[in-house]
Scaffold this active site. Structure first.
Site, PDB file in Angstrom:
ATOM      1  N   GLY A 110       0.769  -0.934   0.041  1.00  0.00           N
ATOM      2  CA  GLY A 110       0.122   0.005   0.092  1.00  0.00           C
ATOM      3  C   GLY A 110       1.128   1.530   0.107  1.00  0.00           C
ATOM      4  N   CYS A 111       1.941   1.442  -0.778  1.00  0.00           N
ATOM      5  CA  CYS A 111       3.143   1.831  -0.231  1.00  0.00           C
ATOM      6  C   CYS A 111       2.368   3.411  -1.773  1.00  0.00           C
ATOM      7  CB  CYS A 111       3.912   1.548  -0.720  1.00  0.00           C
ATOM      8  SG  CYS A 111       5.180   3.725  -0.468  1.00  0.00           S
ATOM      9  N   GLY A 112       1.922   4.393  -0.735  1.00  0.00           N
ATOM     10  CA  GLY A 112       1.053   5.545  -2.333  1.00  0.00           C
ATOM     11  C   GLY A 112       2.000   6.152  -2.363  1.00  0.00           C
TER      12      GLY A 112
END
Length: 274
Positions: A110-112
């Site tokens: 989920g790294c944005g």
């Protein structure tokens, strides 16, 4: 290769004060998902391998690769031994948009912002949301995250994933998506709404997570004027929400919540008996 399984049963040893015992747990899967535009990989994200089309569409929209599903000429999901490709072929000349938002990364769950090209792209200017929009009651706001729980089957199995849902005033949570990554869950929701023709401007996005900068960015770019979360916003996320005209409510649990920006879209009057 066939579609990937979203959940796996895995053996372990449960150790407690009164001893140890063998257990089998349902654990969420995560797999690399490559988002590919016209033959070029723009991003590789670790994600739950369900609702891949929704995820890819939401990612393409919120990251500025496309502005509408009609920009897509063709789309396919291809399963490989090592992961999944979500392949887009675009209509018209989208080269500049691709260049502006291109990433080359393999991010953690989920790294944005992992691998983003420059700092100005990390805190990119946001469009201003139009004044007005839906009015959401105090009851609906306070209970939004509780209502979202009824739409989290993967969480019920694993206790290890996030969810994002869309609340329509008077109708409750009308759509939800889950993922091991909170950003991915939000992208899946936004993509599903776009594909189903649901107007984000008519309700609120509800999150099971904290509110970071990129969660505000994605919500505003999607055109949703209200964001409700179970946990806290960061200070920078709040500044962005205020500047973009986004109503941000946090700590929505049980019967209460905090409002941090543009409170006019949330009624603070007494709840009904329901």
């Amino acid at each position: 290769m066939t579609a990937s399984r979203v959940v796996h049963s895995m053996a372990g040893l449960s150790v407690r004060r009164d001893g140890a015992r063998d257990v089998v747990r349902s654990l969420p899967e995560e797999t690399p998902v490559a988002v590919v535009f016209d033959g070029t990989t723009a991003a590789v994200m670790m994600a739950s391998p369900g609702d891949v089309r929704d995820f890819a569409m939401g990612f393409a929209l919120t990251e500025g690769f496309i502005s509408h599903p009609d920009d897509v000429a063709e789309f396919e999901v291809v399963h490989h031994e090592l992961g999944i490709e979500a392949r887009f072929w675009l209509n018209g000349d989208r080269a500049q948009a691709l260049k502006a938002r291109r990433r080359s990364m393999l991010g953690p769950v989920g790294c944005g912002l992992c691998g983003i090209d420059s700092l100005d792209q990390a805190i990119r200017p946001l469009p201003a949301l139009a004044p007005g929009g839906p009015t959401i009651s105090r009851c609906e706001t306070a209970r939004a995250t509780d209502r979202l729980r009824a739409h989290q089957p993967l969480h019920d199995q694993t206790r290890a994933v996030h969810a994002a849902g869309f609340l329509r005033p008077g109708a409750g949570i009308v759509l939800a998506r889950e993922d091991v990554g909170r950003h991915n869950a939000l992208d899946k929701l936004i993509g599903a709404m776009a594909l189903q023709g649901i107007d984000p401007g008519q309700g609120a996005i509800v999150l099971t997570s904290r509110v970071s900068v990129e969660m505000v960015q994605k919500t505003v770019i999607a055109g949703c004027p209200v964001l409700i979360a179970v946990s806290a916003p960061t200070a920078h996320a709040l500044r962005l929400a205020e500047g973009a005209g986004l109503t941000l409510a946090a700590f929505a649990r049980g019967e209460g919540f905090d409002i941090y920006s543009h409170s006019e879209r949330i009624s603070t009057g007494a709840c009904d008996a329901a």
